[in-house]
Design an enzyme around this catalytic site. Structure first.
Site, short mmCIF file in Angstrom:
data_model
loop_
_atom_site.label_atom_id
_atom_site.label_comp_id
_atom_site.label_asym_id
_atom_site.label_seq_id
_atom_site.Cartn_x
_atom_site.Cartn_y
_atom_site.Cartn_z
N ALA A 1 -5.20 50.86 -25.41
CA ALA A 1 -5.59 51.04 -26.81
C ALA A 1 -4.34 51.21 -27.67
CB ALA A 1 -6.49 52.26 -26.95
N PHE B 1 -5.84 51.56 -35.58
CA PHE B 1 -6.16 51.90 -34.20
C PHE B 1 -7.33 51.08 -33.68
CE2 PHE B 1 -9.00 54.78 -31.62
CZ PHE B 1 -8.30 54.64 -30.43
N HIS B 2 -7.22 50.66 -32.40
CA HIS B 2 -8.30 49.96 -31.70
C HIS B 2 -8.58 50.72 -30.42
CE1 HIS B 2 -10.77 47.08 -29.71
NE2 HIS B 2 -10.51 46.07 -30.53
N SER B 3 -9.79 51.30 -30.29
CA SER B 3 -10.12 52.07 -29.10
C SER B 3 -10.55 51.16 -27.96
CB SER B 3 -11.24 53.08 -29.41
OG SER B 3 -12.49 52.41 -29.50
#
Length: 948
Positions: A785, A804-806
């Site tokens: 991530a 942000f990319h989870s």
């Protein structure tokens, strides 16, 4: 036409040195005359630049002196016009003085001299105020052409120690001055240091002095030459003098020089060969991109990955009748390969990939057959290997000029930057010119001595070479992004890709220009060291490692290809492409480990892949035999062999032209860093988040132009983009954030690099990025991530933005750990903060409670919006004034979420107000209401929401 000498009366005769003196005096008069006039009439105006004026800047640059104002501009242009006559004569006299019948170098230098004179006229009469881009192109072309002019004049200098000494000193001073010149230009342009432009100006004036002085040295050489005007028909009434006869041997030499085969024809051949190789690389580099479209939409292996095996078509050459057919019909096979370029006309994604796969298979077959057919002529084979490398450089430069997209790829067309029709037309011409049928019985390896080497080891070397060239060098910014670490900038930017292209060109022509200068095994060691540096380190040290990789890989290209061509083409190139495909899959597995069988074994092991590439290339080098030398120590040149000089000239001028184009592109693409937000009077930040599916739209077209349009129309000052890392073979080694940043006028942080094993995130900002840090959040099971934590200078206040990319929905523990990590990161920030994110969680429960609330200190942009799962905008310490959700059209599978924030105002509550109560500068664009535009409209709520 052969030279002719006739008796007659001499009208006038004078020493040729006066041509040099006239050129020097008038050229200096042009520059100094403009400088004196400018200082006298417009001092304060010509020392002013875009950042500072007097007294911080107190001396004008050459460009501001000669191009901005009347009358100094006219003074300069008049004297430069007078200089042109002596200049052309000087260049021609230098050619006559140095011409040799056995060398094409004097002709080449003659062409460079004429080219420099014409480009000088270009930047003189097209000023920066007339057309900034063309002025810069002419200026950069002139400076780049100075390198071969200087080196060529040194190489051709007559045996005059005094002249050679002065040339070395002045040439060294000229190129030595470029280093501080570039340094202070960057200090001025990027860092905006007061006074830096004045220092830059002194170095710029020094360049002028050294440049003119270098050519003034010809006065020493021309002292023994005399220019004569002779009346051979008795028409003049002038004074008559006798003249010494011209030596017969010199006349014979000149006649022979002019009777040589057309130099222009050689250049056309070189360009055609290079363009043919450019088409090969254009198709090969697009194959992975089209294949990638299918697993992207299937979220896993789709079956279409089998098309990467299109490259193994040379295995068909194991069938002797087919091999004979391929050699006799070589041109036909190359023409068939153009079907890959024509596939852009097909709208069906499956059929487009199928046709491209056929084109790639024909291209690999055609080039393997050509290499094998040329083994009987080592010089011809070496030329093929060199132009194969030149084609890669041309492909990379084409992507450099088109912001990492290739203009003939099947994912582009006229509406999104493609030049497919022109590219196909030129490809047909190039194939007809450069590809000839071969008689099968004429092929042998008689041009080589010693053992052939193992074809199996040759295939390993070829696989490693092709993988290294494709994965690292098919785009000039790949290495730049491998070592990118954020703001403040401590390493190269995309415009520095020109250094990669220079390293590639220098490596490719190393053995031609300086045979034996660096032993092959030493280059393998350089490749190994470079691979360690570029993989392990960031910024300039890591970039130096990347340059070592570029130089060594290109320098070994002719060696490995020539070695492989000696063996069975089916085994060497068929098996070689198969092993190359295995490396390509390994290169994908290190990132896509969560979606492929056996993925965890290769997880995050780019180091393994790089090690395999270095070992494979080294095996190929150790397996390579030594070719017999042509026209030197060794066998005598046979018919069809190229002499050393012919080999140098065949492609070197093409390489020079490509590098000049690269320099001009680099200069034009250097960021201006003078960007402004859309609503600066209202101190407004409009921020958006968008998951863009790797810049490929739903119909398999490159989507950056459509993205650009909607981002501009939504007036986004700050944009977080997710799923952006396409700097891999499967992504076409692209980075379309460069296009978006340069076209929209925004700063850009590219996020964690291609070697960090994420799917990527990017931050675009109209506000200066003061600092940024890249984070790889805890991901013990699933995909990594990525996050960018940046501090922006928004209207004089520092505001933090996090992109942000989870992780995936299936990896619950990963997502929990990531939410805790990010919550702490945001909580610890003492500044107003905006989160632009893809959280993969429902609102009001589970990990949402870590992201929103006391743990993070963050608030939801709209707590009443219950219909969310992926994208969220959160904030703290800043007033949120509006929120909108905009449909995606067919660009991707995810909507755009947009928030508006007022800088310098308290956070406020969640009370909503109508648009009529909102100031004009705080409103969302009305064009997205109702049906919207091009499939983009306000959806879910059908209108924006505003907050008190």
């Amino acid at each position: 036409m052969p030279a002719r000498y006739k008796d007659g009366d001499v009208i006038v005769a004078f020493s040729a040195k006066w041509i040099s003196w006239t050129h020097t005096i008038v050229a200096y008069a042009a520059f100094l005359g403009a400088l004196i006039t400018g200082l006298w009439l417009h001092y304060h105006k010509i020392v002013q630049n875009e950042h500072y004026g007097y007294p911080q800047e107190w001396f004008p640059s050459v460009s501001s002196t000669i191009g901005d104002r009347y009358p100094e501009r006219s003074v300069f242009q008049v004297f430069i016009a007078i200089t042109s006559g002596p200049r052309f004569i000087l260049v021609l006299l230098w050619y006559f003085l140095t011409a040799r019948s056995d060398s094409v170098l004097p002709k080449f230098i003659l062409g460079v001299g004429v080219f420099r004179t014409l480009t000088c006229g270009g930047w003189t009469y097209v000023t920066s105020t007339d057309d900034h881009n063309w002025h810069d192109i002419f200026m950069i072309s002139y400076l780049v052409a100075t390198l071969p002019w200087t080196l060529g004049c040194l190489a051709l200098s007559p045996a005059n120690a005094k002249a050679v000494k002065y040339r070395k000193i002045l040439g060294g001073c000229f190129f030595g001055t470029l280093v501080p010149l570039i340094y202070f230009f960057i200090q001025h342009k990027v860092h905006k240091v007061a006074g830096a432009y004045t220092v830059y100006a002194f170095f710029e004036w020094a360049l002028v002095l050294f440049d003119v002085s270098f050519d003034a040295v010809t006065a020493i050489d021309f002292d023994g030459l005399e220019l004569v005007v002779r009346d051979v028909k008795g028409l003049s009434r002038g004074e008559k003098e006798g003249l010494h006869p011209v030596e017969r041997e010199k006349a014979a030499s000149i006649r022979k020089t002019f009777d040589e085969p057309s130099f222009l024809a050689e250049i056309i051949d070189a360009v055609a060969d290079t363009y043919n190789a450019f088409i090969f690389w254009s198709q090969l580099t697009s194959l992975g991109l089209l294949v990638w479209y299918f697993p992207l939409w299937h979220m896993g292996i789709s079956g279409f990955e089998a098309f990467i095996m299109s490259t193994v078509s040379p295995a068909l050459l194991a069938i002797k009748p087919f091999r004979s057919f391929a050699m006799r019909n070589l041109r036909f096979i190359h023409l068939l390969s153009l079907s890959g370029l024509l596939s852009y006309l097909i709208t069906s994604q499956t059929l487009r990939l199928s046709v491209l796969g056929f084109g790639v298979s024909m291209s690999c077959l055609g080039w393997s057959t050509m290499w094998f057919a040329d083994t009987a002529r080592p010089g011809k084979l070496e030329k093929r290997a060199l132009t194969f490398g030149l084609g890669l450089i041309a492909s990379s430069i084409a992507k450099f000029t088109h912001f990492t997209n290739n203009p003939v790829w099947p994912v582009v067309h006229s509406a999104n930057g493609g030049n497919n029709k022109l590219g196909i037309a030129l490809a047909v011409i190039a194939i007809l010119r450069s590809v000839k049928p071969v008689v099968p019985g004429s092929v042998s390896s008689s041009g080589y001595s010693g053992p052939k080497g193992s074809p199996f080891f040759a295939s390993i070397g070829f696989a490693g070479l092709m993988f290294g060239l494709h994965s690292l060098l098919s785009d000039s910014s790949t290495i730049v992004l491998w070592v990118w670490s954020g703001f403040p900038i401590k390493g190269p930017i995309a415009a520095h890709g020109v250094l990669v292209l220079m390293a590639m060109g220098g490596g490719l022509y190393l053995d031609v220009l300086r045979p034996g200068a660096i032993p092959p095994l030493t280059r393998c060691l350089m490749l190994g060291v470079g691979s360690v540096l570029v993989t392990a380190l960031s910024n300039w040290i890591g970039f130096l490692g990347g340059l070592l990789c570029a130089f060594s890989l290109m320098s070994l290209t002719p060696t490995i290809i020539m070695s492989g061509a000696r063996s069975s083409p089916a085994l060497t190139f068929g098996l070689g492409f198969l092993l190359y495909n295995i490396l390509v899959l390994a290169h994908v597995w290190v990132i896509a480990y969560a979606f492929v069988p056996g993925g965890p074994l290769m997880r995050e092991h780019t180091d393994w892949v790089m090690t395999a590439m270095v070992i494979a290339v080294s095996i190929g080098v150790l397996n390579s035999p030594q070719p017999l030398k042509v026209n030197g120590k060794g066998i005598k040149a046979k018919k069809g062999f190229l002499t050393s000089q012919q080999l140098k000239s065949h492609g070197f001028l093409t390489l020079l032209g490509l590098e000049i184009l690269a320099f001009a592109t680099s200069y034009i693409r250097f960021p201006t860093n003078d960007y402004s937000p859309y609503h600066k009077d209202d101190k407004m930040i409009t921020a958006g988040i968008w998951c863009i599916h790797f810049y490929l739209d739903n119909d398999m077209w490159s989507s950056e132009y459509r993205m650009r349009d909607v981002i501009k129309e939504l007036e986004l000052d700050v944009v977080g983009l997710l799923e952006t890392d396409t700097q891999h073979i499967i992504g076409g080694n692209r980075d379309m954030s460069q296009f978006l940043a340069e076209d929209l006028g925004m700063y850009v942080d590219f996020g964690p690099g291609p070697d960090k094993h994420t799917w990527g995130c990017v931050l675009l900002s109209k506000f200066p990025i003061l600092n940024s840090t890249h984070h790889l959040l805890p991901s013990p099971v699933g995909e990594l991530a990525p996050a960018i934590h940046a501090t922006l200078d928004a209207y004089g206040e520092m505001v933090d933005v996090v992109v942000f990319h989870s992780g995936q929905e299936e990896d619950a523990e990963d997502r929990r750990l990531q939410s805790e990590y990010l919550a702490k990161l945001m909580h610890d920030s003492p500044r107003p903060t905006i989160l632009l994110s893809y959280l993969t969680t429902p609102p009001y429960k589970d990990n949402y409670l870590n992201y929103v609330g006391e743990k993070s200190g963050m608030s939801d942009i709209d707590p009443s919006d219950w219909d969310r799962w992926c994208e969220y905008i959160l904030y703290k310490g800043i007033k949120r004034t509006g929120y909108a959700r905009v449909s995606r059209s067919t660009i991707t599978d995810t909507e755009i979420q947009v928030g508006k924030f007022a800088v310098g105002k308290p956070q406020g509550g969640n009370d909503r107000i109508s648009e009529q109560d909102v100031p004009e500068g705080f409103r969302f664009p009305a064009m997205f209401r109702g049906e919207g535009v091009r499939g983009h409209r306000y959806h879910v709520f059908d209108e924006p929401r505003y907050f008190a």
